[in-house]
Design a protein around this motif. Structure first.
Motif, PDB file in Angstrom:
ATOM      1  N   ALA A   1     -10.989   7.203   5.261  1.00 12.23           N
ATOM      2  CA  ALA A   1     -11.062   5.736   5.288  1.00 12.23           C
ATOM      3  C   ALA A   1      -9.795   5.170   5.915  1.00 12.23           C
ATOM      4  O   ALA A   1      -8.720   5.735   5.811  1.00 12.23           O
ATOM      5  N   GLN A   2      -9.980   4.036   6.556  1.00  9.74           N
ATOM      6  CA  GLN A   2      -8.830   3.384   7.167  1.00  9.74           C
ATOM      7  C   GLN A   2      -7.949   2.756   6.090  1.00  9.74           C
ATOM      8  O   GLN A   2      -8.434   2.256   5.082  1.00  9.74           O
ATOM      9  N   SER A   3      -6.642   2.763   6.336  1.00  8.72           N
ATOM     10  CA  SER A   3      -5.727   2.052   5.449  1.00  8.72           C
ATOM     11  C   SER A   3      -4.520   1.613   6.260  1.00  8.72           C
ATOM     12  O   SER A   3      -4.219   2.177   7.314  1.00  8.72           O
ATOM     13  N   VAL A   4      -3.854   0.591   5.751  1.00  7.19           N
ATOM     14  CA  VAL A   4      -2.674   0.044   6.410  1.00  7.19           C
ATOM     15  C   VAL A   4      -1.579  -0.120   5.368  1.00  7.19           C
ATOM     16  O   VAL A   4      -1.823  -0.655   4.283  1.00  7.19           O
ATOM     17  N   SER A   5      -0.385   0.337   5.705  1.00  6.26           N
ATOM     18  CA  SER A   5       0.755   0.229   4.792  1.00  6.26           C
ATOM     19  C   SER A   5       1.834  -0.641   5.405  1.00  6.26           C
ATOM     20  O   SER A   5       2.264  -0.390   6.530  1.00  6.26           O
ATOM     21  N   GLN A   6       2.243  -1.623   4.663  1.00  6.79           N
ATOM     22  CA  GLN A   6       3.397  -2.426   5.040  1.00  6.79           C
ATOM     23  C   GLN A   6       4.442  -2.208   3.955  1.00  6.79           C
ATOM     24  O   GLN A   6       4.225  -2.540   2.794  1.00  6.79           O
ATOM     25  N   HIS A   7       5.554  -1.632   4.371  1.00  9.59           N
ATOM     26  CA  HIS A   7       6.504  -1.152   3.376  1.00  9.59           C
ATOM     27  C   HIS A   7       7.405  -2.242   2.828  1.00  9.59           C
ATOM     28  O   HIS A   7       7.981  -2.114   1.759  1.00  9.59           O
ATOM     29  N   ASN A   8       7.568  -3.311   3.594  1.00  7.09           N
ATOM     30  CA  ASN A   8       8.434  -4.401   3.138  1.00  7.09           C
ATOM     31  C   ASN A   8       7.569  -5.486   2.525  1.00  7.09           C
ATOM     32  O   ASN A   8       6.750  -6.081   3.214  1.00  7.09           O
ATOM     33  N   HIS A   9       7.747  -5.753   1.239  1.00  2.44           N
ATOM     34  CA  HIS A   9       6.945  -6.797   0.611  1.00  2.44           C
ATOM     35  C   HIS A   9       7.570  -8.168   0.820  1.00  2.44           C
ATOM     36  O   HIS A   9       6.859  -9.157   0.973  1.00  2.44           O
ATOM     37  N   HIS A  10       8.888  -8.210   0.800  1.00  2.00           N
ATOM     38  CA  HIS A  10       9.572  -9.482   0.974  1.00  2.00           C
ATOM     39  C   HIS A  10      10.858  -9.225   1.746  1.00  2.00           C
ATOM     40  O   HIS A  10      11.671  -8.388   1.349  1.00  2.00           O
ATOM     41  N   VAL A  11      11.015  -9.928   2.844  1.00  2.00           N
ATOM     42  CA  VAL A  11      12.206  -9.800   3.675  1.00  2.00           C
ATOM     43  C   VAL A  11      12.887 -11.159   3.751  1.00  2.00           C
ATOM     44  O   VAL A  11      12.223 -12.171   4.001  1.00  2.00           O
ATOM     45  N   ILE A  12      14.178 -11.155   3.539  1.00  2.00           N
ATOM     46  CA  ILE A  12      14.959 -12.395   3.607  1.00  2.00           C
ATOM     47  C   ILE A  12      16.008 -12.229   4.692  1.00  2.00           C
ATOM     48  O   ILE A  12      16.795 -11.281   4.665  1.00  2.00           O
ATOM     49  N   LEU A  13      15.999 -13.140   5.640  1.00  2.00           N
ATOM     50  CA  LEU A  13      16.947 -13.093   6.756  1.00  2.00           C
ATOM     51  C   LEU A  13      17.569 -14.455   6.981  1.00  2.00           C
ATOM     52  O   LEU A  13      16.998 -15.476   6.582  1.00  2.00           O
ATOM     53  N   SER A  14      18.696 -14.440   7.648  1.00  2.00           N
ATOM     54  CA  SER A  14      19.301 -15.689   8.101  1.00  2.00           C
ATOM     55  C   SER A  14      18.804 -16.002   9.497  1.00  2.00           C
ATOM     56  O   SER A  14      18.374 -15.105  10.237  1.00  2.00           O
ATOM     57  N   GLU A  15      18.843 -17.274   9.840  1.00  2.00           N
ATOM     58  CA  GLU A  15      18.441 -17.671  11.190  1.00  2.00           C
ATOM     59  C   GLU A  15      19.264 -16.895  12.224  1.00  2.00           C
ATOM     60  O   GLU A  15      20.447 -16.612  12.019  1.00  2.00           O
ATOM     61  N   ALA A  16      18.603 -16.550  13.327  1.00  2.00           N
ATOM     62  CA  ALA A  16      19.184 -15.820  14.456  1.00  2.00           C
ATOM     63  C   ALA A  16      19.290 -14.315  14.205  1.00  2.00           C
ATOM     64  O   ALA A  16      19.675 -13.573  15.117  1.00  2.00           O
ATOM     65  N   ALA A  17      18.967 -13.865  13.015  1.00  2.00           N
ATOM     66  CA  ALA A  17      18.970 -12.425  12.756  1.00  2.00           C
ATOM     67  C   ALA A  17      17.782 -11.783  13.460  1.00  2.00           C
ATOM     68  O   ALA A  17      16.792 -12.441  13.784  1.00  2.00           O
ATOM     69  N   SER A  18      17.879 -10.485  13.680  1.00  2.00           N
ATOM     70  CA  SER A  18      16.760  -9.760  14.292  1.00  2.00           C
ATOM     71  C   SER A  18      15.812  -9.286  13.200  1.00  2.00           C
ATOM     72  O   SER A  18      16.211  -9.031  12.065  1.00  2.00           O
ATOM     73  N   LEU A  19      14.555  -9.178  13.573  1.00  2.00           N
ATOM     74  CA  LEU A  19      13.520  -8.833  12.610  1.00  2.00           C
ATOM     75  C   LEU A  19      12.770  -7.587  13.056  1.00  2.00           C
ATOM     76  O   LEU A  19      12.448  -7.433  14.243  1.00  2.00           O
ATOM     77  N   GLU A  20      12.492  -6.714  12.104  1.00  2.00           N
ATOM     78  CA  GLU A  20      11.551  -5.640  12.347  1.00  2.00           C
ATOM     79  C   GLU A  20      10.764  -5.404  11.064  1.00  2.00           C
ATOM     80  O   GLU A  20      11.352  -5.146  10.014  1.00  2.00           O
TER      81      GLU A  20
END
Lengths: 114, 115
Positions: A1-20
């Protein structure tokens, strides 16, 4: 069966920071890959999609994602986030076959500090 | 460009009542999907129709039924509503062919509140 995992539940960043944001999927066949964004109280909007071809796809609002087949990954990136990027982000997959349901990951809540 | 239309946008019902949600796909789209998103949850697939026939079934309760009509619009019928049915119900449509034709376009959702 297909499944999808997103490991980060909550990410907090400051403006202008890079995101992944990480996303891994499991499925034995050919897949279509998506990232959706859901702003507070709003409906799902497509950020970007991968069907075939160049594994680096660019979407709206400066987002991009890279499909790495060997790692079954489809990570979302943005070089410089803005406060308006505060939202819930869902990675999703469906099979390349016709009329296939979309399987969503559990979502990553992104909070941007002004 | 025309998008997926859902009605109503908001619905408040009492327990044990019935509700009908409607979805109008993008013109020429022949496939409709229904998803349920509970509070703080990811969307879960309920059911889909391709050319008016059920094409796939997910975690849809027996109390719910759906159909697709000759004009390709779809209705989700929900009976004996429970508090746990309170959710955002999304409809999506696609031109149900392989590959890129399988991109699903989502509607704005119907927010159902069961009291």
């Amino acid at each position: 069966a297909q499944s999808v995992s997103q490991h980060n539940h909550h990410v907090i960043l400051s403006e202008a920071a890079s995101l992944e944001l990480g996303c891994n999927y499991s499925y034995g066949g050919t897949v279509n890959l998506f990232w959706y964004v859901q702003y507070p109280g709003q409906h799902l909007q497509l950020l970007l999609k991968y069907f075939s071809g160049d594994p680096l796809v660019k979407g709206i609002k400066g987002f991009e994602a890279e499909f790495i087949k060997s790692k079954f990954s489809f990570n979302l990136r943005k070089p410089s986030v803005q406060w308006s990027d505060t939202a819930e982000y869902f990675c999703a997959v469906n099979a390349y076959s016709s009329a296939s349901k979309i399987i969503f990951g559990s979502g990553t809540r992104l909070s941007i500090r002004p | 460009a025309a998008g997926v239309i859902q009605s109503p946008r908001h619905l408040i019902k009492e327990k044990r009542e019935t509700a009908t949600l409607k979805c109008y796909p993008i013109p020429r789209h022949d496939t409709v999907y229904w998803y349920q998103q509970g509070p703080g949850q990811d969307p879960q697939f309920l059911i889909s129709f391709y050319e008016k026939m059920q094409s796939d079934k997910g975690s849809i309760p027996d109390r719910f039924s759906a159909q697709q009509f000759s004009d390709y619009h779809s209705e989700l019928n929900m009976s004996s509503l429970e508090l746990g049915d309170s959710a955002l119900y999304f409809c999506a449509s696609s031109l149900g062919y392989r590959g890129e034709g399988n991109e699903q376009f989502f509607g704005p959702g119907t927010r159902l509140t069961v009291l």
